[in-house]
Motif scaffolding. Sequence first.
Motif, mmCIF file in Angstrom:
data_model
loop_
_atom_site.group_PDB
_atom_site.id
_atom_site.type_symbol
_atom_site.label_atom_id
_atom_site.label_comp_id
_atom_site.label_asym_id
_atom_site.label_seq_id
_atom_site.Cartn_x
_atom_site.Cartn_y
_atom_site.Cartn_z
ATOM 1 N N ASP A 141 6.731 -16.041 57.170
ATOM 2 C CA ASP A 141 8.117 -16.617 57.272
ATOM 3 C C ASP A 141 9.316 -15.521 57.341
ATOM 4 O O ASP A 141 10.020 -15.485 58.135
ATOM 5 N N ASN A 167 15.051 -12.483 50.776
ATOM 6 C CA ASN A 167 14.553 -13.640 49.939
ATOM 7 C C ASN A 167 15.057 -13.713 48.550
ATOM 8 O O ASN A 167 14.508 -13.201 47.766
ATOM 9 N N ALA A 185 7.103 -18.009 48.769
ATOM 10 C CA ALA A 185 7.808 -17.895 50.247
ATOM 11 C C ALA A 185 6.511 -17.108 50.922
ATOM 12 O O ALA A 185 5.633 -16.376 50.255
ATOM 13 N N GLY A 228 9.556 -31.020 60.831
ATOM 14 C CA GLY A 228 8.504 -30.473 59.987
ATOM 15 C C GLY A 228 7.993 -31.661 58.982
ATOM 16 O O GLY A 228 8.685 -32.512 58.761
ATOM 17 N N LYS A 267 13.855 -21.492 56.640
ATOM 18 C CA LYS A 267 12.541 -21.184 55.846
ATOM 19 C C LYS A 267 12.490 -19.971 54.764
ATOM 20 O O LYS A 267 11.995 -20.249 53.886
ATOM 21 N N THR A 268 13.418 -19.069 54.947
ATOM 22 C CA THR A 268 13.578 -17.896 53.980
ATOM 23 C C THR A 268 14.778 -17.862 53.377
ATOM 24 O O THR A 268 14.832 -17.092 52.185
ATOM 25 N N LYS A 277 9.397 -22.229 50.795
ATOM 26 C CA LYS A 277 8.983 -23.256 51.654
ATOM 27 C C LYS A 277 7.496 -23.126 51.832
ATOM 28 O O LYS A 277 6.819 -22.416 52.228
ATOM 29 N N MET A 285 15.310 -22.675 62.354
ATOM 30 C CA MET A 285 14.359 -23.050 61.447
ATOM 31 C C MET A 285 13.564 -21.765 61.055
ATOM 32 O O MET A 285 13.313 -21.843 59.531
ATOM 33 N N ASP A 286 13.529 -20.804 61.566
ATOM 34 C CA ASP A 286 13.042 -19.305 60.854
ATOM 35 C C ASP A 286 13.978 -18.887 59.770
ATOM 36 O O ASP A 286 13.560 -18.720 58.432
ATOM 37 N N LYS A 329 9.742 -25.603 46.216
ATOM 38 C CA LYS A 329 8.500 -26.633 46.699
ATOM 39 C C LYS A 329 7.397 -26.632 45.536
ATOM 40 O O LYS A 329 6.820 -25.289 45.348
ATOM 41 N N HIS A 353 17.420 -32.202 55.969
ATOM 42 C CA HIS A 353 16.382 -31.662 55.169
ATOM 43 C C HIS A 353 16.010 -32.745 53.843
ATOM 44 O O HIS A 353 17.015 -33.070 53.216
#
Length: 159
Positions: A141, A154, A137, A34, A117-118, A159, A113-114, A124, A81
Amino acid sequence: MTIRVQTQDFDLGAEVAQLRGGDARVGAVVSFVGTVRDMNDGAGVSEMELEHYPGMTEKALEDIVAKAKARWNIFDALVIHRVGPLKPLDQIVLVAVTSAHRGEAFAACEFVMDYLKTQAPFWKKEQTAQGARWVDARVADDQALTKWGVSSANSGAQK
């Protein structure tokens, strides 16, 4: 399994070669990288800063990879990461998986990866012409995670 959260960049070729090693069982290596985009939600992004909780973040990433190993027959996995300030085009994340066959490697890599992301505790913040903003979020995602039979709890990870 190798998990690293770091400020420095990574070399994709070197990392994948090390993950693959000399293991003759490996018939598939799947990786995802990414990168920072220069646009998000219609605004130009000049910088993105990622924050995390040291120790807690690595544990969360280890748990995510363990879940993938429980679902698919994979040999090894790598998650790197980056955190700190990043510019457009910078690499953010590397997820790589080895297995005997491509199907399992693709599925496990996408799952990690999925899930990351959550569920991984990263936050960020983007710098735009309008000033700094925290990134929420994404619903997409959370929806991506449901295809694995997992609902997102979540917990503020963004992300």
